[in-house]
Design an enzyme around this catalytic site. Structure first.
Site, short mmCIF file in Angstrom:
data_model
loop_
_atom_site.label_atom_id
_atom_site.label_comp_id
_atom_site.label_asym_id
_atom_site.label_seq_id
_atom_site.Cartn_x
_atom_site.Cartn_y
_atom_site.Cartn_z
N MET A 30 0.72 -0.57 0.27
CA MET A 30 0.29 0.16 0.22
C MET A 30 1.03 1.25 0.35
SD MET A 30 -3.99 -1.02 2.07
CE MET A 30 -2.44 -0.72 3.58
N GLY A 31 2.01 0.90 -0.60
CA GLY A 31 2.62 1.83 -0.53
C GLY A 31 3.43 2.83 1.29
N ALA A 32 4.36 3.82 0.48
CA ALA A 32 4.31 4.24 2.02
C ALA A 32 5.71 3.36 2.20
CB ALA A 32 3.84 5.03 2.46
N GLY A 36 11.21 -3.07 5.47
CA GLY A 36 10.86 -3.89 5.38
C GLY A 36 9.98 -4.64 4.13
N HIS A 37 9.45 -3.20 3.25
CA HIS A 37 8.67 -3.66 1.71
C HIS A 37 10.43 -3.71 1.18
CE1 HIS A 37 5.57 -0.54 3.62
NE2 HIS A 37 5.07 -2.05 2.36
N GLN A 148 5.44 -11.22 7.67
CA GLN A 148 5.34 -11.78 8.77
C GLN A 148 4.65 -11.18 9.54
OE1 GLN A 148 8.32 -13.90 10.93
NE2 GLN A 148 7.02 -14.03 12.62
N GLN A 153 -2.83 -12.42 7.79
CA GLN A 153 -2.94 -11.98 6.17
C GLN A 153 -3.01 -12.86 5.85
OE1 GLN A 153 -2.56 -8.09 4.44
NE2 GLN A 153 -0.91 -8.77 4.24
N SER A 185 6.63 0.23 9.97
CA SER A 185 5.16 -0.09 9.43
C SER A 185 5.39 1.15 8.76
CB SER A 185 3.96 -0.05 10.97
OG SER A 185 3.13 0.38 10.54
P1 AMP Z 1 1.40 -3.03 3.56
O1 AMP Z 1 1.86 -1.74 2.35
O2 AMP Z 1 1.91 -2.76 4.93
O3 AMP Z 1 0.14 -3.46 2.53
O4 AMP Z 1 2.22 -4.10 3.48
C1 AMP Z 1 2.63 -4.84 2.32
C2 AMP Z 1 3.63 -5.77 2.56
O5 AMP Z 1 4.65 -5.80 3.19
C3 AMP Z 1 2.62 -6.96 3.55
O6 AMP Z 1 2.86 -8.01 2.45
C4 AMP Z 1 3.48 -6.69 4.74
O7 AMP Z 1 3.61 -7.93 5.66
C5 AMP Z 1 4.76 -6.47 4.50
N1 AMP Z 1 5.58 -5.96 5.32
C6 AMP Z 1 4.81 -4.76 6.10
N2 AMP Z 1 5.59 -4.45 6.94
C7 AMP Z 1 6.73 -4.81 7.23
C8 AMP Z 1 8.18 -5.29 7.47
N3 AMP Z 1 7.94 -4.86 8.88
N4 AMP Z 1 8.59 -6.71 7.96
C9 AMP Z 1 8.61 -7.08 6.63
N5 AMP Z 1 7.49 -7.28 5.59
C10 AMP Z 1 6.15 -5.72 5.84
#
Ligand code: AMP
Length: 282
Positions: A30-32, A36-37, A148, A153, A185
């Site tokens: 979802m960007g930003a 982690g991404h 994870q 999810q 996050s």
């Molecule tokens: P989101 O943009 O929050 O929907 O996250 C996109 C993907 O990145 C999802 O599969 C999340 O689980 C993963 N993700 C988010 N935060 C982290 C993190 N701190 N470490 C690893 N993967 C992450």
């Protein structure tokens, strides 16, 4: 990096590339973007010929309109980070492109979408499943990468892919954390410096819970202690702390913990909702 805003153009491009027997790794986001991404992108890059990232803040998975409206967005920076990470393809559809008409489809997972996040965010996983299905149909990835951090999810998407016969291999990537342990996050960006300090209570609670479990303290007692810990800090609120079987997410009540156990936590710092989890054997 090739950037696509339209489904049709992306399909044509990937269809052509697939004929050259390329494997496609896919990282939906979802960007930003944060590290982690980018760790998901790096793993996909290492394992596939092409890596596709999508950025789409999916309205159907937000049960709280204010959360949707305030969700951090910074497309220019995201594009720059993805370029630096050598991502091959970026898909950035707008809401009209993904939802040409109002969706009537609801996806029900029985037990799995009623507990934990599902209990506190009704409809959330139906929206997740809907958008992931659309994205899988558009991208047709060989492998898709999920964090994870969003433990439930990943379970939901696993059931979705298995039952709807998506020809995709799913991989779960470990959670990347800040030096003090806070799980990275996009929502962390919204924390004030004071709230950012307080947010560490989530990871600390996971570590304490794990320690107390190994000391054979009963789950109910642990939950009481963690509730008190949250109550002692202003501006933070615990929504749930659950010790569960990591396979089926059924709560574990007894002290004799199976090896395959996960601790899941969610709550608020101010109006910002945070989640985290820890596997017992991590
Ligand atoms: P989101 O943009 O929050 O929907 O996250 C996109 C993907 O990145 C999802 O599969 C999340 O689980 C993963 N993700 C988010 N935060 C982290 C993190 N701190 N470490 C690893 N993967 C992450």
């Amino acid at each position: 990096m090739e950037i696509f805003r339209e489904i049709k153009a992306l399909r044509a491009y990937l269809g052509h590339r697939k004929k050259q027997t390329d494997t496609i790794g896919f990282v939906p986001t979802m960007g930003a973007l944060h590290q982690g991404h980018l760790s998901l992108i790096a793993q996909s890059k290492a394992e596939n010929r092409i890596t596709v990232c999508s950025i789409f803040v999916n309205p159907t998975q937000f049960n709280n309109p204010a959360d949707l409206e305030k969700y951090p967005r910074d497309l220019d920076r995201d594009i720059q980070l993805l370029r630096e990470a050598n991502c091959d393809v970026l898909f950035i559809p707008d809401v009209k492109e993904m939802y040409a008409q109002k969706s009537s489809v609801k996806i029900d997972f029985g037990y799995l979408d009623k507990i934990l996040e599902g209990e506190f965010r009704p409809g959330h996983f139906s929206g997740v499943a809907l958008v992931v299905s659309k994205l899988f149909n558009i991208v047709q990835p060989s492998v898709a990468y999920f964090g994870q951090k969003d433990f439930q999810q990943y379970k939901i998407v696993s059931v979705l892919a298995e039952e709807l016969l998506f020809e995709v291999q799913l991989k779960s990537v470990r959670t990347l954390r800040e030096p003090d342990g806070l799980a990275m996050s996009s929502r962390n960006q919204r924390l004030t410096p004071d709230q950012r300090k307080k947010a560490i209570v989530f990871y600390q609670s996971l570590l304490l819970t794990r320690q107390w479990l190994t000391e054979k303290i009963a789950v109910a007692e642990i939950i009481e202690r963690i509730k008190k810990k949250f109550e002692a800090i202003d501006d933070v609120r615990l929504e749930y702390l659950v010790v569960a079987n990591a396979e089926n997410l059924k709560p574990v009540e007894s002290v004799s913990i199976e090896p395959n156990t996960v601790i899941l936590i969610a709550g608020y710092v101010g109006e910002i909702r945070l989640i985290d989890n820890l596997l017992l054997e991590e």
